[in-house]
Motif scaffolding. Structure first.
Motif, PDB file in Angstrom:
ATOM      1  N   LEU A 183       0.827  -1.204   0.000  1.00  0.00           N
ATOM      2  CA  LEU A 183       0.000   0.000   0.000  1.00  0.00           C
ATOM      3  C   LEU A 183       0.868   1.264   0.000  1.00  0.00           C
ATOM      4  O   LEU A 183       0.604   2.208  -0.751  1.00  0.00           O
ATOM      5  CB  LEU A 183      -0.938  -0.004   1.212  1.00  0.00           C
ATOM      6  N   ALA A 184       1.903   1.278   0.806  1.00  0.00           N
ATOM      7  CA  ALA A 184       2.794   2.437   0.875  1.00  0.00           C
ATOM      8  C   ALA A 184       3.532   2.635  -0.452  1.00  0.00           C
ATOM      9  O   ALA A 184       3.682   3.764  -0.931  1.00  0.00           O
ATOM     10  CB  ALA A 184       3.773   2.283   2.024  1.00  0.00           C
ATOM     11  N   LYS A 185       3.979   1.543  -1.062  1.00  0.00           N
ATOM     12  CA  LYS A 185       4.673   1.643  -2.354  1.00  0.00           C
ATOM     13  C   LYS A 185       3.746   2.191  -3.428  1.00  0.00           C
ATOM     14  O   LYS A 185       4.144   3.057  -4.212  1.00  0.00           O
ATOM     15  CB  LYS A 185       5.201   0.269  -2.771  1.00  0.00           C
ATOM     16  N   ASN A 186       2.513   1.672  -3.458  1.00  0.00           N
ATOM     17  CA  ASN A 186       1.547   2.166  -4.445  1.00  0.00           C
ATOM     18  C   ASN A 186       1.207   3.630  -4.216  1.00  0.00           C
ATOM     19  O   ASN A 186       1.081   4.405  -5.170  1.00  0.00           O
ATOM     20  CB  ASN A 186       0.268   1.329  -4.408  1.00  0.00           C
ATOM     21  N   LEU A 187       1.058   4.016  -2.967  1.00  0.00           N
ATOM     22  CA  LEU A 187       0.748   5.410  -2.649  1.00  0.00           C
ATOM     23  C   LEU A 187       1.881   6.337  -3.092  1.00  0.00           C
ATOM     24  O   LEU A 187       1.627   7.386  -3.699  1.00  0.00           O
ATOM     25  CB  LEU A 187       0.488   5.551  -1.144  1.00  0.00           C
ATOM     26  N   ILE A 188       3.113   5.958  -2.824  1.00  0.00           N
ATOM     27  CA  ILE A 188       4.265   6.765  -3.237  1.00  0.00           C
ATOM     28  C   ILE A 188       4.341   6.850  -4.753  1.00  0.00           C
ATOM     29  O   ILE A 188       4.595   7.918  -5.318  1.00  0.00           O
ATOM     30  CB  ILE A 188       5.564   6.193  -2.633  1.00  0.00           C
ATOM     31  N   LEU A 189       4.090   5.737  -5.437  1.00  0.00           N
ATOM     32  CA  LEU A 189       4.114   5.729  -6.892  1.00  0.00           C
ATOM     33  C   LEU A 189       3.060   6.681  -7.464  1.00  0.00           C
ATOM     34  O   LEU A 189       3.351   7.479  -8.366  1.00  0.00           O
ATOM     35  CB  LEU A 189       3.876   4.311  -7.423  1.00  0.00           C
ATOM     36  N   TRP A 190       1.834   6.647  -6.923  1.00  0.00           N
ATOM     37  CA  TRP A 190       0.779   7.522  -7.412  1.00  0.00           C
ATOM     38  C   TRP A 190       1.059   8.989  -7.103  1.00  0.00           C
ATOM     39  O   TRP A 190       0.715   9.874  -7.893  1.00  0.00           O
ATOM     40  CB  TRP A 190      -0.580   7.102  -6.862  1.00  0.00           C
ATOM     41  N   ILE A 191       1.696   9.260  -5.986  1.00  0.00           N
ATOM     42  CA  ILE A 191       2.058  10.648  -5.657  1.00  0.00           C
ATOM     43  C   ILE A 191       3.096  11.162  -6.643  1.00  0.00           C
ATOM     44  O   ILE A 191       3.004  12.292  -7.133  1.00  0.00           O
ATOM     45  CB  ILE A 191       2.542  10.754  -4.196  1.00  0.00           C
ATOM     46  N   VAL A 192       4.090  10.343  -6.960  1.00  0.00           N
ATOM     47  CA  VAL A 192       5.128  10.739  -7.923  1.00  0.00           C
ATOM     48  C   VAL A 192       4.497  10.968  -9.302  1.00  0.00           C
ATOM     49  O   VAL A 192       4.807  11.958  -9.981  1.00  0.00           O
ATOM     50  CB  VAL A 192       6.247   9.677  -7.979  1.00  0.00           C
ATOM     51  N   ILE A 193       3.598  10.077  -9.719  1.00  0.00           N
ATOM     52  CA  ILE A 193       2.931  10.241 -11.013  1.00  0.00           C
ATOM     53  C   ILE A 193       2.120  11.533 -11.025  1.00  0.00           C
ATOM     54  O   ILE A 193       2.140  12.288 -12.004  1.00  0.00           O
ATOM     55  CB  ILE A 193       2.040   9.019 -11.323  1.00  0.00           C
ATOM     56  N   ALA A 194       1.412  11.835  -9.942  1.00  0.00           N
ATOM     57  CA  ALA A 194       0.614  13.066  -9.864  1.00  0.00           C
ATOM     58  C   ALA A 194       1.509  14.301  -9.943  1.00  0.00           C
ATOM     59  O   ALA A 194       1.173  15.269 -10.643  1.00  0.00           O
ATOM     60  CB  ALA A 194      -0.204  13.082  -8.577  1.00  0.00           C
ATOM     61  N   ILE A 195       2.647  14.285  -9.263  1.00  0.00           N
ATOM     62  CA  ILE A 195       3.560  15.433  -9.293  1.00  0.00           C
ATOM     63  C   ILE A 195       4.107  15.644 -10.697  1.00  0.00           C
ATOM     64  O   ILE A 195       4.188  16.779 -11.184  1.00  0.00           O
ATOM     65  CB  ILE A 195       4.692  15.245  -8.264  1.00  0.00           C
ATOM     66  N   VAL A 196       4.476  14.561 -11.376  1.00  0.00           N
ATOM     67  CA  VAL A 196       4.993  14.669 -12.739  1.00  0.00           C
ATOM     68  C   VAL A 196       3.913  15.226 -13.674  1.00  0.00           C
ATOM     69  O   VAL A 196       4.186  16.117 -14.486  1.00  0.00           O
ATOM     70  CB  VAL A 196       5.512  13.301 -13.231  1.00  0.00           C
ATOM     71  N   LEU A 197       2.683  14.725 -13.562  1.00  0.00           N
ATOM     72  CA  LEU A 197       1.605  15.216 -14.419  1.00  0.00           C
ATOM     73  C   LEU A 197       1.300  16.689 -14.178  1.00  0.00           C
ATOM     74  O   LEU A 197       1.103  17.452 -15.131  1.00  0.00           O
ATOM     75  CB  LEU A 197       0.339  14.383 -14.213  1.00  0.00           C
ATOM     76  N   VAL A 198       1.277  17.100 -12.927  1.00  0.00           N
ATOM     77  CA  VAL A 198       1.017  18.508 -12.613  1.00  0.00           C
ATOM     78  C   VAL A 198       2.121  19.396 -13.186  1.00  0.00           C
ATOM     79  O   VAL A 198       1.846  20.452 -13.763  1.00  0.00           O
ATOM     80  CB  VAL A 198       0.869  18.706 -11.091  1.00  0.00           C
ATOM     81  N   SER A 199       3.365  18.976 -13.058  1.00  0.00           N
ATOM     82  CA  SER A 199       4.469  19.794 -13.587  1.00  0.00           C
ATOM     83  C   SER A 199       4.431  19.866 -15.109  1.00  0.00           C
ATOM     84  O   SER A 199       4.719  20.908 -15.693  1.00  0.00           O
ATOM     85  CB  SER A 199       5.811  19.261 -13.101  1.00  0.00           C
ATOM     86  N   VAL A 200       4.049  18.776 -15.786  1.00  0.00           N
ATOM     87  CA  VAL A 200       3.942  18.800 -17.243  1.00  0.00           C
ATOM     88  C   VAL A 200       2.821  19.741 -17.677  1.00  0.00           C
ATOM     89  O   VAL A 200       3.000  20.556 -18.588  1.00  0.00           O
ATOM     90  CB  VAL A 200       3.715  17.373 -17.795  1.00  0.00           C
ATOM     91  N   PHE A 201       1.652  19.652 -17.029  1.00  0.00           N
ATOM     92  CA  PHE A 201       0.536  20.533 -17.396  1.00  0.00           C
ATOM     93  C   PHE A 201       0.865  21.997 -17.107  1.00  0.00           C
ATOM     94  O   PHE A 201       0.471  22.883 -17.861  1.00  0.00           O
ATOM     95  CB  PHE A 201      -0.748  20.126 -16.688  1.00  0.00           C
ATOM     96  N   ASN A 202       1.573  22.268 -16.039  1.00  0.00           N
ATOM     97  CA  ASN A 202       1.941  23.656 -15.731  1.00  0.00           C
ATOM     98  C   ASN A 202       2.940  24.210 -16.733  1.00  0.00           C
ATOM     99  O   ASN A 202       2.936  25.405 -17.015  1.00  0.00           O
ATOM    100  CB  ASN A 202       2.500  23.764 -14.320  1.00  0.00           C
TER     101      ASN A 202
END
Length: 147
Positions: free
Chosen positions: A4-23
């Motif tokens: 669960l912790a690994k999946n949560l960290i992975l999704w947080i990293v993916i969200a940060i990358v997507l937000v930075s690309v859209f910005n």
């Protein structure tokens, strides 16, 4: 570390990358203050405008004091405005309106079709594997027990 912790960290990293690309593709905030078009024309006639950059209907400029401003022309044909600016010794720079790249236009027009094809291929591959996993959501998995 738990799954669960690994999946949560992975999704947080993916969200940060997507937000930075859209910005990075979004519009840049301007430090220029907005000015009404009528006030802009008064400033031009009074000699308070030093330089303007015309890009489509957007007019960005620098006043004699060095302040940046932005306004929008209500006219689609700026011939009279250009004549007024030249009569008042304003430096004019012009750019064509910004357009999307060809690659982005192709991506936008073909993305829905490619997505549909990908979903179709996914379902076809699922149906070919054992058990018909893709369409088995309505089947009962209950087992008969004899006791």
């Amino acid at each position: 570390m738990s799954d669960l912790a690994k999946n949560l960290i992975l999704w947080i990293v993916i969200a940060i990358v997507l937000v930075s690309v859209f910005n990075s593709f979004g519009p840049r905030p301007s430090s220029a203050k907005p000015v009404e078009y009528s006030q802009f024309m008064l400033d031009v006639r009074e000699g308070k405008v030093q330089k303007v950059l015309m890009e489509g209907r957007s007019i960005q400029g620098i006043s004699q004091g060095g302040d940046r401003f932005v306004t929008y022309s209500p006219e689609t044909d700026n011939r009279s405005l250009v004549g007024e600016l030249l009569d008042n010794h304003v430096i004019i720079e012009a750019k064509p309106p910004e357009q999307q790249s060809v690659l982005m236009q192709i991506f936008i027009s073909w993305f829905p079709m490619l997505l549909l094809i990908a979903v179709w291929v996914f379902f076809m591959r699922q149906m070919q594997t054992g058990g018909n996993k893709a369409l088995s959501f309505g089947k009962s998995r209950a087992k008969l027990s004899s006791s």
